[in-house]
Design an enzyme around this catalytic site. Sequence first.
Site, PDB file in Angstrom:
ATOM      1  N   LYS A  13       0.564  -1.194   0.047  1.00 25.01           N
ATOM      2  CA  LYS A  13       0.102   0.004  -0.107  1.00 25.01           C
ATOM      3  C   LYS A  13       1.002   1.183   0.027  1.00 25.01           C
ATOM      4  O   LYS A  13       0.614   2.164  -0.797  1.00 25.01           O
ATOM      5  CB  LYS A  13      -0.742  -0.019   1.513  1.00 25.01           C
ATOM      6  CG  LYS A  13      -1.746  -1.094   1.553  1.00 25.01           C
ATOM      7  CD  LYS A  13      -3.033  -0.646   2.493  1.00 25.01           C
ATOM      8  CE  LYS A  13      -1.965  -0.573   3.995  1.00 25.01           C
ATOM      9  NZ  LYS A  13      -1.704  -2.063   4.457  1.00 25.01           N
ATOM     10  N   ARG A  88      -9.429   1.455   8.482  1.00 21.25           N
ATOM     11  CA  ARG A  88      -8.886   0.032   8.798  1.00 21.25           C
ATOM     12  C   ARG A  88     -10.059  -0.630   9.735  1.00 21.25           C
ATOM     13  O   ARG A  88      -9.623  -1.689   9.883  1.00 21.25           O
ATOM     14  CB  ARG A  88      -7.769   0.316   9.638  1.00 21.25           C
ATOM     15  CG  ARG A  88      -6.380  -0.386   9.116  1.00 21.25           C
ATOM     16  CD  ARG A  88      -5.214   0.038  10.119  1.00 21.25           C
ATOM     17  NE  ARG A  88      -4.149  -0.566   9.660  1.00 21.25           N
ATOM     18  CZ  ARG A  88      -3.214  -0.384   8.916  1.00 21.25           C
ATOM     19  NH1 ARG A  88      -3.082   0.901   8.350  1.00 21.25           N
ATOM     20  NH2 ARG A  88      -1.897  -0.832   8.671  1.00 21.25           N
ATOM     21  N   ARG A 122      11.594  -5.983   4.875  1.00 24.64           N
ATOM     22  CA  ARG A 122      11.494  -4.496   4.811  1.00 24.64           C
ATOM     23  C   ARG A 122      12.396  -3.498   5.646  1.00 24.64           C
ATOM     24  O   ARG A 122      12.771  -3.721   6.673  1.00 24.64           O
ATOM     25  CB  ARG A 122      10.119  -4.155   5.155  1.00 24.64           C
ATOM     26  CG  ARG A 122       9.705  -3.056   5.105  1.00 24.64           C
ATOM     27  CD  ARG A 122       8.268  -2.452   4.835  1.00 24.64           C
ATOM     28  NE  ARG A 122       7.520  -2.834   6.078  1.00 24.64           N
ATOM     29  CZ  ARG A 122       6.185  -2.673   6.263  1.00 24.64           C
ATOM     30  NH1 ARG A 122       5.359  -2.253   5.113  1.00 24.64           N
ATOM     31  NH2 ARG A 122       5.444  -2.799   7.479  1.00 24.64           N
ATOM     32  N   ARG A 155      11.427  -1.534  10.959  1.00 22.66           N
ATOM     33  CA  ARG A 155      10.384  -1.025  11.796  1.00 22.66           C
ATOM     34  C   ARG A 155      10.070  -1.581  13.098  1.00 22.66           C
ATOM     35  O   ARG A 155      10.244  -3.073  13.059  1.00 22.66           O
ATOM     36  CB  ARG A 155       9.045  -0.951  10.899  1.00 22.66           C
ATOM     37  CG  ARG A 155       8.719   0.337  10.050  1.00 22.66           C
ATOM     38  CD  ARG A 155       7.649   0.213   9.364  1.00 22.66           C
ATOM     39  NE  ARG A 155       6.469  -0.155   9.714  1.00 22.66           N
ATOM     40  CZ  ARG A 155       5.350  -0.169   9.205  1.00 22.66           C
ATOM     41  NH1 ARG A 155       5.353   0.200   7.852  1.00 22.66           N
ATOM     42  NH2 ARG A 155       4.351  -0.816   9.660  1.00 22.66           N
ATOM     43  N   ARG A 166      -0.413  -7.976  13.706  1.00 27.30           N
ATOM     44  CA  ARG A 166      -0.881  -7.105  12.900  1.00 27.30           C
ATOM     45  C   ARG A 166      -1.823  -7.895  11.744  1.00 27.30           C
ATOM     46  O   ARG A 166      -2.788  -7.386  11.408  1.00 27.30           O
ATOM     47  CB  ARG A 166       0.275  -6.206  12.302  1.00 27.30           C
ATOM     48  CG  ARG A 166       0.944  -5.162  12.721  1.00 27.30           C
ATOM     49  CD  ARG A 166       2.150  -4.811  12.336  1.00 27.30           C
ATOM     50  NE  ARG A 166       2.280  -4.477  11.183  1.00 27.30           N
ATOM     51  CZ  ARG A 166       3.347  -4.439  10.282  1.00 27.30           C
ATOM     52  NH1 ARG A 166       4.319  -5.027  10.778  1.00 27.30           N
ATOM     53  NH2 ARG A 166       3.289  -4.057   8.920  1.00 27.30           N
TER      54      ARG A 166
HETATM   55  P1  ADP Z   1       1.274  -1.584   7.630  1.00 21.21           P
HETATM   56  O1  ADP Z   1       0.110  -1.491   6.603  1.00 21.21           O
HETATM   57  O2  ADP Z   1       2.274  -2.294   7.062  1.00 21.21           O
HETATM   58  O3  ADP Z   1       0.667  -2.488   8.647  1.00 21.21           O
HETATM   59  P2  ADP Z   1       1.270   1.205   8.387  1.00 21.21           P
HETATM   60  O4  ADP Z   1       2.408   1.961   8.328  1.00 21.21           O
HETATM   61  O5  ADP Z   1      -0.071   1.473   7.617  1.00 21.21           O
HETATM   62  O6  ADP Z   1       1.727  -0.302   8.349  1.00 21.21           O
HETATM   63  O7  ADP Z   1       0.523   1.053   9.904  1.00 21.21           O
HETATM   64  C1  ADP Z   1       1.477   0.823  11.190  1.00 21.21           C
HETATM   65  C2  ADP Z   1       0.798   0.828  12.296  1.00 21.21           C
HETATM   66  O8  ADP Z   1       0.175   1.980  12.550  1.00 21.21           O
HETATM   67  C3  ADP Z   1      -0.386  -0.318  12.407  1.00 21.21           C
HETATM   68  O9  ADP Z   1      -0.172  -1.443  12.792  1.00 21.21           O
HETATM   69  C4  ADP Z   1      -1.346   0.417  13.476  1.00 21.21           C
HETATM   70  O10 ADP Z   1      -0.714   0.059  14.818  1.00 21.21           O
HETATM   71  C5  ADP Z   1      -1.299   1.858  13.294  1.00 21.21           C
HETATM   72  N1  ADP Z   1      -2.225   2.471  12.173  1.00 21.21           N
HETATM   73  C6  ADP Z   1      -2.003   2.983  10.965  1.00 21.21           C
HETATM   74  N2  ADP Z   1      -3.094   3.363  10.495  1.00 21.21           N
HETATM   75  C7  ADP Z   1      -4.163   3.038  11.431  1.00 21.21           C
HETATM   76  C8  ADP Z   1      -5.476   3.089  11.394  1.00 21.21           C
HETATM   77  N3  ADP Z   1      -6.219   3.641  10.404  1.00 21.21           N
HETATM   78  N4  ADP Z   1      -6.203   2.720  12.467  1.00 21.21           N
HETATM   79  C9  ADP Z   1      -5.523   2.099  13.709  1.00 21.21           C
HETATM   80  N5  ADP Z   1      -4.191   2.006  13.744  1.00 21.21           N
HETATM   81  C10 ADP Z   1      -3.387   2.375  12.531  1.00 21.21           C
END
Ligand code: ADP
Length: 218
Positions: A13, A88, A122, A155, A166
């Site tokens: 994404k 999400r 990653r 990360r 996750r």
């Molecule tokens: P990925 O898609 O690789 O899991 P992101 O960078 O999109 O990584 O998100 C990393 C973390 O940030 C998530 O695991 C969560 O803890 C938090 N996060 C990101 N976006 C949201 C969201 N829309 N709602 C709740 N938590 C979020």
Amino acid sequence: MKFVFFGAPGVGKGTMSIRASQEFKLPHISTGNIFRAAIRDGTPLGIAVKSIIEAGDLVPDDLTIKLVRERLALPDVARGWMLDGYPRTIPQAQALDADAAGYHVIDLEVPDPVIIERLSGRRMCLHCGRSYHMVHMPPAVPGICDQCGTALSVRDDDAEDAIRNRLSAYRMLTAPLVEFYRERGTMITISAENDADTVWNELRSVLAALMEDPRQQK
Ligand code: ADP
Ligand code: ZN
């Protein structure tokens, strides 16, 4: 135009939405990047979310919804946006519906074993938010971001336990959104299993077709 990039952790994404944002000149808004920058800078938001994110859990809806609402009120979004990692959960999607009409959802799909392999290799630039993969998408100079020259990091939530968490948060809380959007007919599914350039070529033509379609102009 407005786009949501949707999919499990590790589908790409971030990589795809950053390319799309540059190609089509729409702001890239990543909740994950906003949270990581806040943690890096030690802001009150960062302090509040640090342990949640490191464990691989989702940040509470009220906090996340408020954050995105404030971001979408800034003037640079007048022509649209590319949202990466939001919504999400169902409550987040309902909140977005209340603020923004007519957005398209791009659903990136990758089989589970590929996801694990991608997340464990990653590397990320905490300065500009770019992701790399040690094997499949290495930077030109090892360990250094192509875009801004910052040293890359692993990360915290790409540790094995956090990856498992996750993926389970994705299945429980995020996957139900597939039905939510599919029923509405605004979801475009793209297979993201191939290498980044192949996926990007397909995505670019899907996005270009939408941008050129006069019925879609909003
Ligand atoms: P990925 O898609 O690789 O899991 P992101 O960078 O999109 O990584 O998100 C990393 C973390 O940030 C998530 O695991 C969560 O803890 C938090 N996060 C990101 N976006 C949201 C969201 N829309 N709602 C709740 N938590 C979020
Ligand atoms: Zn960078």
